[in-house]
Design an enzyme around this catalytic site. Structure first.
Site, PDB file in Angstrom:
ATOM      1  N   ASP A 153      -4.536   1.413  -2.254  1.00 23.18           N
ATOM      2  CA  ASP A 153      -5.136   0.118  -1.926  1.00 23.18           C
ATOM      3  C   ASP A 153      -5.253  -0.756  -3.179  1.00 23.18           C
ATOM      4  O   ASP A 153      -4.995  -1.965  -3.130  1.00 23.18           O
ATOM      5  CB  ASP A 153      -6.523   0.319  -1.311  1.00 23.18           C
ATOM      6  CG  ASP A 153      -6.463   0.709   0.161  1.00 23.18           C
ATOM      7  OD1 ASP A 153      -5.384   0.591   0.759  1.00 23.18           O
ATOM      8  OD2 ASP A 153      -7.505   1.127   0.706  1.00 23.18           O
ATOM      9  N   HIS A 187       0.840  -1.204   0.000  1.00 22.25           N
ATOM     10  CA  HIS A 187       0.000   0.000   0.000  1.00 22.25           C
ATOM     11  C   HIS A 187       0.873   1.251   0.000  1.00 22.25           C
ATOM     12  O   HIS A 187       0.636   2.191  -0.777  1.00 22.25           O
ATOM     13  CB  HIS A 187      -0.912  -0.008   1.231  1.00 22.25           C
ATOM     14  CG  HIS A 187      -1.634   1.289   1.452  1.00 22.25           C
ATOM     15  ND1 HIS A 187      -2.855   1.577   0.889  1.00 22.25           N
ATOM     16  CD2 HIS A 187      -1.277   2.384   2.179  1.00 22.25           C
ATOM     17  CE1 HIS A 187      -3.232   2.786   1.253  1.00 22.25           C
ATOM     18  NE2 HIS A 187      -2.295   3.303   2.034  1.00 22.25           N
ATOM     19  N   GLU A 188       1.894   1.280   0.857  1.00 21.78           N
ATOM     20  CA  GLU A 188       2.787   2.442   0.915  1.00 21.78           C
ATOM     21  C   GLU A 188       3.543   2.608  -0.398  1.00 21.78           C
ATOM     22  O   GLU A 188       3.762   3.735  -0.860  1.00 21.78           O
ATOM     23  CB  GLU A 188       3.755   2.301   2.088  1.00 21.78           C
ATOM     24  CG  GLU A 188       3.098   2.239   3.449  1.00 21.78           C
ATOM     25  CD  GLU A 188       2.246   3.464   3.750  1.00 21.78           C
ATOM     26  OE1 GLU A 188       2.576   4.561   3.228  1.00 21.78           O
ATOM     27  OE2 GLU A 188       1.248   3.335   4.471  1.00 21.78           O
ATOM     28  N   GLU A 202      -5.662   7.240  -1.194  1.00 21.07           N
ATOM     29  CA  GLU A 202      -5.681   6.014  -0.390  1.00 21.07           C
ATOM     30  C   GLU A 202      -6.328   4.866  -1.158  1.00 21.07           C
ATOM     31  O   GLU A 202      -5.837   3.727  -1.126  1.00 21.07           O
ATOM     32  CB  GLU A 202      -6.426   6.256   0.925  1.00 21.07           C
ATOM     33  CG  GLU A 202      -5.722   7.199   1.885  1.00 21.07           C
ATOM     34  CD  GLU A 202      -4.328   6.728   2.254  1.00 21.07           C
ATOM     35  OE1 GLU A 202      -4.144   5.502   2.452  1.00 21.07           O
ATOM     36  OE2 GLU A 202      -3.423   7.573   2.324  1.00 21.07           O
TER      37      GLU A 202
END
Length: 225
Positions: free
Chosen positions: A170, A88-89, A166
């Protein structure tokens, strides 16, 4: 500061040690290879000395980038869940979210500086705020006192942009790791960090930089199908 922080400043406040978990290290190295991300190493920070909050982050600039896991995060999550969180990061990095946010902040700062330049010699600006003696220093102080009243309506736009990033991160994570692993990690992190799973929709839309857990989980389930 960005270049010096990882090696000189951060170690003054916390202890950093190389990641020793071989299984997790192999997972991370494989993920980095798949995504084309180069780092100077993967480290564990003794975050538990101050908090039970679990976290992970990138730091550094260019070839000096490094990945840091809080020791609390390693205790909270299984290796496959940590891999999903890191994916995710990495999604933020691969989708250039950091560059976009810096560019947005840069453009906004230029706009504010232009407005400030117009107000420096405007007598009405000082008298409207109860100041009788104009000066550059006073203009700067008054400007930063007044700006929040005008930028407050922009808060939901900034929050919307952050939440969109975000979701994109994801989606990237779901393409590089198991979506269910990220879902499991999110549930644990929300629980251990005492975050509400059902925030007020209006408050969340206005202020929250991250989507509510239920919406993120639904989005991840959709991305995995």
């Amino acid at each position: 500061m960005v270049a010096l922080y990882p090696t000189l400043i951060a170690p003054l406040f916390n202890r950093f040690s190389p990641l020793e978990d071989l299984e997790l290290k192999q997972r991370i190295e494989a993920l980095l290879a798949r995504t084309g991300f180069k780092s100077q190493g993967v480290f564990v920070m003794d975050g538990s000395r101050r908090s039970s909050h679990g976290n992970a982050y990138f730091t550094g600039f260019g070839s000096a980038k490094r990945i840091v896991f809080f020791d609390t995060l390693l205790k909270q999550l299984a290796p496959q869940e940590i891999e999903a969180v890191l994916a995710h990061e990495l999604g933020h990095f691969k989708r250039k979210h950091i560059v976009k946010r810096i560019s947005f902040a840069f453009a906004l700062s230029l706009g504010f500086l232009f407005i400030l330049g117009q107000l420096l010699d405007a007598s009405w600006f000082y008298t409207a705020l109860g100041v009788s003696t104009p000066s550059t220093a006073m203009a700067l102080i008054l400007f930063f006192m007044a700006v929040p009243a005008f930028t407050f309506p922009l808060t939901p736009l900034s929050s919307l942009m952050s939440r969109r990033h975000e979701y994109e991160a994801d989606s990237f994570a779901a393409s590089q790791a198991e979506a269910q692993h990220l879902i499991d990690a999110l549930v644990k992190l929300y629980r251990d960090n005492a975050s509400t799973l059902t925030p007020d929709p209006l408050h969340s839309a206005f202020y929250d930089s991250h989507p509510p857990a239920s919406l993120r989980i639904a989005h991840l389930k959709g991305a995995s199908t």
